[in-house]
Design a protein around this motif. Structure first.
Motif, PDB file in Angstrom:
ATOM      1  N   UNK A   1       0.804  -1.232   0.000  1.00  0.00           N
ATOM      2  CA  UNK A   1       0.000   0.000   0.000  1.00  0.00           C
ATOM      3  C   UNK A   1       0.833   1.278   0.000  1.00  0.00           C
ATOM      4  N   UNK A   2       2.067   1.202  -0.436  1.00  0.00           N
ATOM      5  CA  UNK A   2       2.929   2.379  -0.582  1.00  0.00           C
ATOM      6  C   UNK A   2       3.629   2.274  -1.924  1.00  0.00           C
ATOM      7  N   UNK A   3       4.342   3.323  -2.286  1.00  0.00           N
ATOM      8  CA  UNK A   3       5.007   3.362  -3.585  1.00  0.00           C
ATOM      9  C   UNK A   3       6.472   3.737  -3.428  1.00  0.00           C
ATOM     10  N   UNK A   4       7.280   3.263  -4.366  1.00  0.00           N
ATOM     11  CA  UNK A   4       8.651   3.743  -4.492  1.00  0.00           C
ATOM     12  C   UNK A   4       8.965   3.863  -5.972  1.00  0.00           C
ATOM     13  N   UNK A   5       9.926   4.705  -6.283  1.00  0.00           N
ATOM     14  CA  UNK A   5      10.233   5.000  -7.676  1.00  0.00           C
ATOM     15  C   UNK A   5      11.741   4.973  -7.883  1.00  0.00           C
ATOM     16  N   UNK A   6      12.137   4.521  -9.061  1.00  0.00           N
ATOM     17  CA  UNK A   6      13.552   4.503  -9.425  1.00  0.00           C
ATOM     18  C   UNK A   6      13.712   5.035 -10.843  1.00  0.00           C
ATOM     19  N   UNK A   7      14.878   5.591 -11.105  1.00  0.00           N
ATOM     20  CA  UNK A   7      15.210   6.110 -12.433  1.00  0.00           C
ATOM     21  C   UNK A   7      16.301   5.225 -13.016  1.00  0.00           C
ATOM     22  N   UNK A   8      15.975   4.392 -14.000  1.00  0.00           N
ATOM     23  CA  UNK A   8      16.968   3.455 -14.547  1.00  0.00           C
ATOM     24  C   UNK A   8      18.227   4.127 -15.106  1.00  0.00           C
ATOM     25  N   UNK A   9      18.109   5.356 -15.584  1.00  0.00           N
ATOM     26  CA  UNK A   9      19.258   6.044 -16.170  1.00  0.00           C
ATOM     27  C   UNK A   9      20.122   6.767 -15.139  1.00  0.00           C
ATOM     28  N   UNK A  10      19.623   6.885 -13.916  1.00  0.00           N
ATOM     29  CA  UNK A  10      20.312   7.671 -12.891  1.00  0.00           C
ATOM     30  C   UNK A  10      20.593   6.778 -11.686  1.00  0.00           C
ATOM     31  N   UNK A  11      21.770   6.223 -11.645  1.00  0.00           N
ATOM     32  CA  UNK A  11      22.142   5.245 -10.623  1.00  0.00           C
ATOM     33  C   UNK A  11      21.962   5.833  -9.224  1.00  0.00           C
ATOM     34  N   UNK A  12      21.172   5.143  -8.411  1.00  0.00           N
ATOM     35  CA  UNK A  12      20.958   5.555  -7.030  1.00  0.00           C
ATOM     36  C   UNK A  12      19.883   6.610  -6.833  1.00  0.00           C
ATOM     37  N   UNK A  13      19.270   7.074  -7.906  1.00  0.00           N
ATOM     38  CA  UNK A  13      18.219   8.083  -7.785  1.00  0.00           C
ATOM     39  C   UNK A  13      16.887   7.366  -7.573  1.00  0.00           C
ATOM     40  N   UNK A  14      16.394   7.429  -6.340  1.00  0.00           N
ATOM     41  CA  UNK A  14      15.157   6.764  -5.963  1.00  0.00           C
ATOM     42  C   UNK A  14      14.395   7.630  -4.977  1.00  0.00           C
ATOM     43  N   UNK A  15      13.132   7.327  -4.795  1.00  0.00           N
ATOM     44  CA  UNK A  15      12.331   8.001  -3.781  1.00  0.00           C
ATOM     45  C   UNK A  15      11.130   7.116  -3.463  1.00  0.00           C
ATOM     46  N   UNK A  16      10.265   7.595  -2.567  1.00  0.00           N
ATOM     47  CA  UNK A  16       9.112   6.810  -2.149  1.00  0.00           C
ATOM     48  C   UNK A  16       8.015   7.730  -1.639  1.00  0.00           C
ATOM     49  N   UNK A  17       6.866   7.146  -1.329  1.00  0.00           N
ATOM     50  CA  UNK A  17       5.767   7.906  -0.756  1.00  0.00           C
ATOM     51  C   UNK A  17       4.638   6.993  -0.336  1.00  0.00           C
ATOM     52  N   UNK A  18       3.754   7.525   0.499  1.00  0.00           N
ATOM     53  CA  UNK A  18       2.602   6.748   0.953  1.00  0.00           C
ATOM     54  C   UNK A  18       1.507   6.688  -0.104  1.00  0.00           C
ATOM     55  N   UNK A  19       1.428   7.727  -0.940  1.00  0.00           N
ATOM     56  CA  UNK A  19       0.435   7.774  -2.013  1.00  0.00           C
ATOM     57  C   UNK A  19       1.153   7.966  -3.335  1.00  0.00           C
ATOM     58  N   UNK A  20       0.440   7.743  -4.416  1.00  0.00           N
ATOM     59  CA  UNK A  20       1.043   7.933  -5.728  1.00  0.00           C
ATOM     60  C   UNK A  20       1.394   9.407  -5.947  1.00  0.00           C
ATOM     61  N   UNK A  21       0.493  10.314  -5.571  1.00  0.00           N
ATOM     62  CA  UNK A  21       0.772  11.748  -5.738  1.00  0.00           C
ATOM     63  C   UNK A  21       2.014  12.164  -4.959  1.00  0.00           C
ATOM     64  N   UNK A  22       2.123  11.703  -3.729  1.00  0.00           N
ATOM     65  CA  UNK A  22       3.293  12.032  -2.909  1.00  0.00           C
ATOM     66  C   UNK A  22       4.560  11.465  -3.546  1.00  0.00           C
ATOM     67  N   UNK A  23       4.469  10.269  -4.087  1.00  0.00           N
ATOM     68  CA  UNK A  23       5.631   9.634  -4.713  1.00  0.00           C
ATOM     69  C   UNK A  23       6.054  10.391  -5.961  1.00  0.00           C
ATOM     70  N   UNK A  24       5.107  10.881  -6.733  1.00  0.00           N
ATOM     71  CA  UNK A  24       5.429  11.672  -7.930  1.00  0.00           C
ATOM     72  C   UNK A  24       6.134  12.963  -7.522  1.00  0.00           C
ATOM     73  N   UNK A  25       5.613  13.648  -6.513  1.00  0.00           N
ATOM     74  CA  UNK A  25       6.258  14.877  -6.031  1.00  0.00           C
ATOM     75  C   UNK A  25       7.665  14.592  -5.528  1.00  0.00           C
ATOM     76  N   UNK A  26       7.819  13.510  -4.767  1.00  0.00           N
ATOM     77  CA  UNK A  26       9.139  13.152  -4.247  1.00  0.00           C
ATOM     78  C   UNK A  26      10.089  12.749  -5.368  1.00  0.00           C
ATOM     79  N   UNK A  27       9.550  12.133  -6.419  1.00  0.00           N
ATOM     80  CA  UNK A  27      10.376  11.754  -7.571  1.00  0.00           C
ATOM     81  C   UNK A  27      10.901  13.003  -8.279  1.00  0.00           C
TER      82      UNK A  27
END
Length: 127
Positions: free
Chosen positions: A14-40
């Motif tokens: 029930x949470x999200x995390x995001x990674x950028x395949x082109x940017x090594x180590x660039x990741x973020x997360x959030x409790x909601x999809x909107x929060x995860x997009x902002x954090x990304x």
């Protein structure tokens, strides 16, 4: 300057995390999809700014259609950031002198010296 990179969003427990395949180590997360997009967007901005400030090459973004997903709880999307708002925001170290009694009282109260100085300078400039 606008930057856009493909990102892989994952849903887990029930949470999200995001990674950028082109940017090594660039990741973020959030409790909601909107929060995860902002954090990304924030993570992408910080990553790109770090590369620019250290004069490193900025990787070319992959084409989103070439990103392969490992499971059904993931999806790809482009994430963009505009770093113009951060230009000139690099922190600069300043040395200053204050009386020791004032230093002791401020430390005892947990006062953030940098924040107080920034606030005072902004007040002075704006008056």
């Amino acid at each position: 300057m606008l930057f856009a990179y493909p990102a892989i969003f994952h849903e887990e427990d029930s949470a999200f995390w995001v990674e950028f395949p082109d940017l090594i180590g660039c990741q973020s997360f959030g409790d909601t999809l909107n929060e995860t997009i902002e954090n990304a967007q924030e993570a992408l901005s910080a990553y790109v700014l770090t590369l620019l400030e250290s004069n490193q090459d900025i990787p070319t973004p992959s084409k989103i259609k070439t990103i392969m997903l490992e499971d059904s709880n993931s999806f790809t999307s482009l994430v963009s950031c505009n770093i113009d708002q951060y230009k000139g925001m690099k922190a600069i170290k300043k040395t200053l002198t204050i009386p020791s009694w004032l230093n002791d009282k401020a430390l005892a109260q947990g006062i953030n010296f940098s924040k107080v100085l920034q606030d005072a300078l902004l007040t002075k400039i704006q008056s």
